[in-house]
Design a protein around this motif. Structure first.
Motif, PDB file in Angstrom:
ATOM      1  N   PHE A  22       0.848  -1.151   0.272  1.00 18.71           N
ATOM      2  CA  PHE A  22      -0.114   0.285   0.089  1.00 18.71           C
ATOM      3  C   PHE A  22       1.171   1.277  -0.056  1.00 18.71           C
ATOM      4  O   PHE A  22       2.265   0.959   0.255  1.00 18.71           O
ATOM      5  N   CYS A  23       0.351   2.237  -0.474  1.00 15.76           N
ATOM      6  CA  CYS A  23       1.232   3.771   0.158  1.00 15.76           C
ATOM      7  C   CYS A  23       0.496   4.525   0.807  1.00 15.76           C
ATOM      8  O   CYS A  23      -0.727   5.549  -0.002  1.00 15.76           O
ATOM      9  N   LYS A  24       1.182   5.221   0.899  1.00 12.52           N
ATOM     10  CA  LYS A  24       0.820   6.689   1.570  1.00 12.52           C
ATOM     11  C   LYS A  24       1.401   7.517   1.059  1.00 12.52           C
ATOM     12  O   LYS A  24       2.635   7.715   0.457  1.00 12.52           O
ATOM     13  N   TRP A  25       1.152   8.964   0.501  1.00 10.92           N
ATOM     14  CA  TRP A  25       1.219   9.852  -0.290  1.00 10.92           C
ATOM     15  C   TRP A  25       1.179  10.992  -0.098  1.00 10.92           C
ATOM     16  O   TRP A  25       0.139  11.400   0.612  1.00 10.92           O
ATOM     17  N   GLY A  26       1.584  12.552  -0.259  1.00  7.16           N
ATOM     18  CA  GLY A  26       0.992  13.664   0.025  1.00  7.16           C
ATOM     19  C   GLY A  26       1.849  14.569  -1.024  1.00  7.16           C
ATOM     20  O   GLY A  26       2.651  13.828  -2.030  1.00  7.16           O
ATOM     21  N   ILE A  27       1.560  15.628  -0.695  1.00  5.14           N
ATOM     22  CA  ILE A  27       2.313  16.837  -1.874  1.00  5.14           C
ATOM     23  C   ILE A  27       2.388  17.898  -0.759  1.00  5.14           C
ATOM     24  O   ILE A  27       2.081  18.138   0.225  1.00  5.14           O
ATOM     25  N   HIS A  28       3.226  18.445  -1.655  1.00  6.44           N
ATOM     26  CA  HIS A  28       4.375  19.439  -0.844  1.00  6.44           C
ATOM     27  C   HIS A  28       4.133  20.570  -1.643  1.00  6.44           C
ATOM     28  O   HIS A  28       4.720  20.174  -2.717  1.00  6.44           O
ATOM     29  N   ALA A  29       3.798  21.605  -1.695  1.00  7.96           N
ATOM     30  CA  ALA A  29       3.885  22.845  -2.364  1.00  7.96           C
ATOM     31  C   ALA A  29       4.668  24.493  -1.322  1.00  7.96           C
ATOM     32  O   ALA A  29       4.010  24.049  -0.127  1.00  7.96           O
ATOM     33  N   GLY A  30       5.112  24.907  -1.623  1.00  9.24           N
ATOM     34  CA  GLY A  30       5.792  26.204  -1.272  1.00  9.24           C
ATOM     35  C   GLY A  30       5.015  27.259  -0.918  1.00  9.24           C
ATOM     36  O   GLY A  30       3.643  26.900  -0.674  1.00  9.24           O
ATOM     37  N   GLY A  31       5.517  28.063  -0.183  1.00  4.49           N
ATOM     38  CA  GLY A  31       4.700  29.041   0.403  1.00  4.49           C
ATOM     39  C   GLY A  31       3.236  30.228  -0.468  1.00  4.49           C
ATOM     40  O   GLY A  31       2.683  30.918  -0.066  1.00  4.49           O
ATOM     41  N   ALA A  32       3.759  30.148  -1.619  1.00  2.00           N
ATOM     42  CA  ALA A  32       2.905  30.801  -2.694  1.00  2.00           C
ATOM     43  C   ALA A  32       2.008  30.509  -2.725  1.00  2.00           C
ATOM     44  O   ALA A  32       0.767  30.955  -3.976  1.00  2.00           O
ATOM     45  N   TRP A  33       1.616  29.018  -2.445  1.00  4.45           N
ATOM     46  CA  TRP A  33       0.622  28.009  -3.141  1.00  4.45           C
ATOM     47  C   TRP A  33      -0.323  27.697  -2.009  1.00  4.45           C
ATOM     48  O   TRP A  33      -0.019  27.838  -0.531  1.00  4.45           O
ATOM     49  N   LYS A  34      -1.642  28.179  -2.166  1.00  4.94           N
ATOM     50  CA  LYS A  34      -2.741  27.902  -1.446  1.00  4.94           C
ATOM     51  C   LYS A  34      -3.557  26.811  -1.755  1.00  4.94           C
ATOM     52  O   LYS A  34      -4.014  27.204  -3.564  1.00  4.94           O
ATOM     53  N   LEU A  35      -3.756  25.943  -1.243  1.00  2.00           N
ATOM     54  CA  LEU A  35      -4.494  24.648  -1.630  1.00  2.00           C
ATOM     55  C   LEU A  35      -6.333  25.640  -1.417  1.00  2.00           C
ATOM     56  O   LEU A  35      -6.665  25.575  -0.500  1.00  2.00           O
ATOM     57  N   LEU A  36      -6.737  25.154  -2.254  1.00  2.00           N
ATOM     58  CA  LEU A  36      -8.148  25.699  -2.014  1.00  2.00           C
ATOM     59  C   LEU A  36      -9.618  24.500  -2.075  1.00  2.00           C
ATOM     60  O   LEU A  36     -10.296  25.273  -1.649  1.00  2.00           O
ATOM     61  N   ALA A  37      -8.756  23.886  -2.918  1.00  2.00           N
ATOM     62  CA  ALA A  37     -10.136  22.215  -2.721  1.00  2.00           C
ATOM     63  C   ALA A  37      -9.262  20.642  -2.679  1.00  2.00           C
ATOM     64  O   ALA A  37      -8.381  20.709  -3.455  1.00  2.00           O
ATOM     65  N   GLY A  38      -9.377  19.603  -2.148  1.00  2.00           N
ATOM     66  CA  GLY A  38      -9.023  18.270  -1.753  1.00  2.00           C
ATOM     67  C   GLY A  38      -8.074  18.509  -1.000  1.00  2.00           C
ATOM     68  O   GLY A  38      -7.761  19.168  -0.153  1.00  2.00           O
ATOM     69  N   ASN A  39      -7.652  16.939  -1.134  1.00  2.00           N
ATOM     70  CA  ASN A  39      -7.063  16.481   0.194  1.00  2.00           C
ATOM     71  C   ASN A  39      -5.303  16.027  -0.231  1.00  2.00           C
ATOM     72  O   ASN A  39      -5.702  15.594  -1.960  1.00  2.00           O
ATOM     73  N   ARG A  75       5.018  19.005  -5.009  1.00  2.00           N
ATOM     74  CA  ARG A  75       5.607  17.693  -6.054  1.00  2.00           C
ATOM     75  C   ARG A  75       5.269  16.858  -5.275  1.00  2.00           C
ATOM     76  O   ARG A  75       4.743  16.895  -4.109  1.00  2.00           O
ATOM     77  N   LEU A  76       4.828  15.503  -5.109  1.00  2.00           N
ATOM     78  CA  LEU A  76       4.427  14.381  -4.799  1.00  2.00           C
ATOM     79  C   LEU A  76       5.042  13.446  -4.362  1.00  2.00           C
ATOM     80  O   LEU A  76       6.799  13.588  -4.897  1.00  2.00           O
ATOM     81  N   HIS A  77       5.069  13.041  -3.030  1.00  2.00           N
ATOM     82  CA  HIS A  77       6.420  12.229  -2.341  1.00  2.00           C
ATOM     83  C   HIS A  77       5.225  11.207  -1.672  1.00  2.00           C
ATOM     84  O   HIS A  77       3.997  11.055  -1.417  1.00  2.00           O
ATOM     85  N   VAL A  78       5.695   9.922  -1.879  1.00  2.00           N
ATOM     86  CA  VAL A  78       5.256   8.723  -1.345  1.00  2.00           C
ATOM     87  C   VAL A  78       6.061   7.732  -1.043  1.00  2.00           C
ATOM     88  O   VAL A  78       7.062   8.084  -0.471  1.00  2.00           O
ATOM     89  N   GLN A  79       5.170   7.215   0.160  1.00  2.00           N
ATOM     90  CA  GLN A  79       5.932   6.076   0.646  1.00  2.00           C
ATOM     91  C   GLN A  79       5.361   4.360   0.788  1.00  2.00           C
ATOM     92  O   GLN A  79       4.272   4.622   0.451  1.00  2.00           O
ATOM     93  N   ALA A  97       8.164  12.986  -7.476  1.00  2.00           N
ATOM     94  CA  ALA A  97       8.511  13.274  -8.456  1.00  2.00           C
ATOM     95  C   ALA A  97       7.547  15.031  -8.035  1.00  2.00           C
ATOM     96  O   ALA A  97       6.659  15.065  -7.773  1.00  2.00           O
ATOM     97  N   HIS A  98       8.046  15.103  -9.160  1.00  2.00           N
ATOM     98  CA  HIS A  98       7.606  16.543  -9.490  1.00  2.00           C
ATOM     99  C   HIS A  98       6.136  16.493 -10.620  1.00  2.00           C
ATOM    100  O   HIS A  98       5.868  15.776 -11.388  1.00  2.00           O
ATOM    101  N   ILE A  99       4.738  17.217  -9.300  1.00  2.00           N
ATOM    102  CA  ILE A  99       4.648  17.638 -11.158  1.00  2.00           C
ATOM    103  C   ILE A  99       4.116  18.621 -12.043  1.00  2.00           C
ATOM    104  O   ILE A  99       4.573  18.810 -11.898  1.00  2.00           O
ATOM    105  N   PRO A 100       3.812  17.482 -13.261  1.00  2.00           N
ATOM    106  CA  PRO A 100       4.729  18.042 -14.366  1.00  2.00           C
ATOM    107  C   PRO A 100       3.478  19.589 -14.379  1.00  2.00           C
ATOM    108  O   PRO A 100       2.822  20.118 -13.691  1.00  2.00           O
ATOM    109  N   SER A 101       3.880  21.261 -15.344  1.00  2.00           N
ATOM    110  CA  SER A 101       3.684  22.020 -15.136  1.00  2.00           C
ATOM    111  C   SER A 101       3.509  22.446 -16.227  1.00  2.00           C
ATOM    112  O   SER A 101       3.166  23.651 -16.690  1.00  2.00           O
TER     113      SER A 101
END
Length: 175
Positions: A22-39, A75-79, A97-101
């Motif tokens: 199984f996989c635990k995942w997360g998205i890490h973004a810099g300080g200028a980024w604001k998550l509007l919706a989603g986990n 960026r997507l990080h996985v365990q 992995a970097h999320i494609p731009s």
């Protein structure tokens, strides 16, 4: 503000030494980024393929970000974890992995690795089980001290992502 939609799935994992993954995942973004919706983090179910080498997870990812600049692109990080026959979980591998731009559909193979230990730690791992874990999980996606690690390559995590960019030109951000 410029907006980025990330829609897709963690398809599964391949080339790992054992099943029941199984996989635990997360998205890490810099300080200028604001998550509007989603986990921005989650965990898949355990898959135990019997006759094939691909653990299928098909776990959805659906995020909506707003940003003022490109610095700190997500960026997507996985365990990847393994569950043994007794229901015990052990960490198998880390990866990012970097999320494609660029907008569109992207297939990503996120290669994974595990840290190596001393001879004593490797022997304990062989006879007792378990895996060495990072004290600071930020090392997974930050390159600052990752070059000091001694690692072993593990399997791959397969990711399908659709990227939608909105208002980048309106706010003077060139992607």
């Amino acid at each position: 503000m410029a907006e980025v939609h990330v829609i897709g799935q963690l398809s599964g994992g391949s080339e790992f030494p054992d099943h029941r993954l199984f996989c635990k995942w997360g998205i890490h973004a810099g300080g200028a980024w604001k998550l509007l919706a989603g986990n921005k983090e989650g965990q898949t179910q355990v898959d135990n393929p019997q006759n094939e080498e691909f653990a299928a997870w098909c776990h959805p990812i659906d995020l909506h970000y707003a940003t003022k600049g490109l610095q700190g692109w997500p960026r997507l990080h996985v365990q990847v974890w393994h569950q043994d026959g007794f229901g015990r979980n052990e960490l198998y591998a880390y990866g990012f992995a970097h999320i494609p731009s660029s907008p569109g559909l992207h297939s990503i193979e996120c290669t994974t690795w595990k840290p190596n230990g001393t001879l004593k730690e490797e022997l304990m791992q062989y006879f007792v089980g378990g895996c060495l874990q990072l004290k600071n999980p930020d090392l997974i996606y930050s390159g600052a001290d990752r070059y000091k690690l001694h690692t072993t390559a593990m399997g791959k995590v397969h990711v399908q992502l659709s990227i939608i960019l909105r208002n980048f030109d309106k706010f003077g951000i060139e992607s």
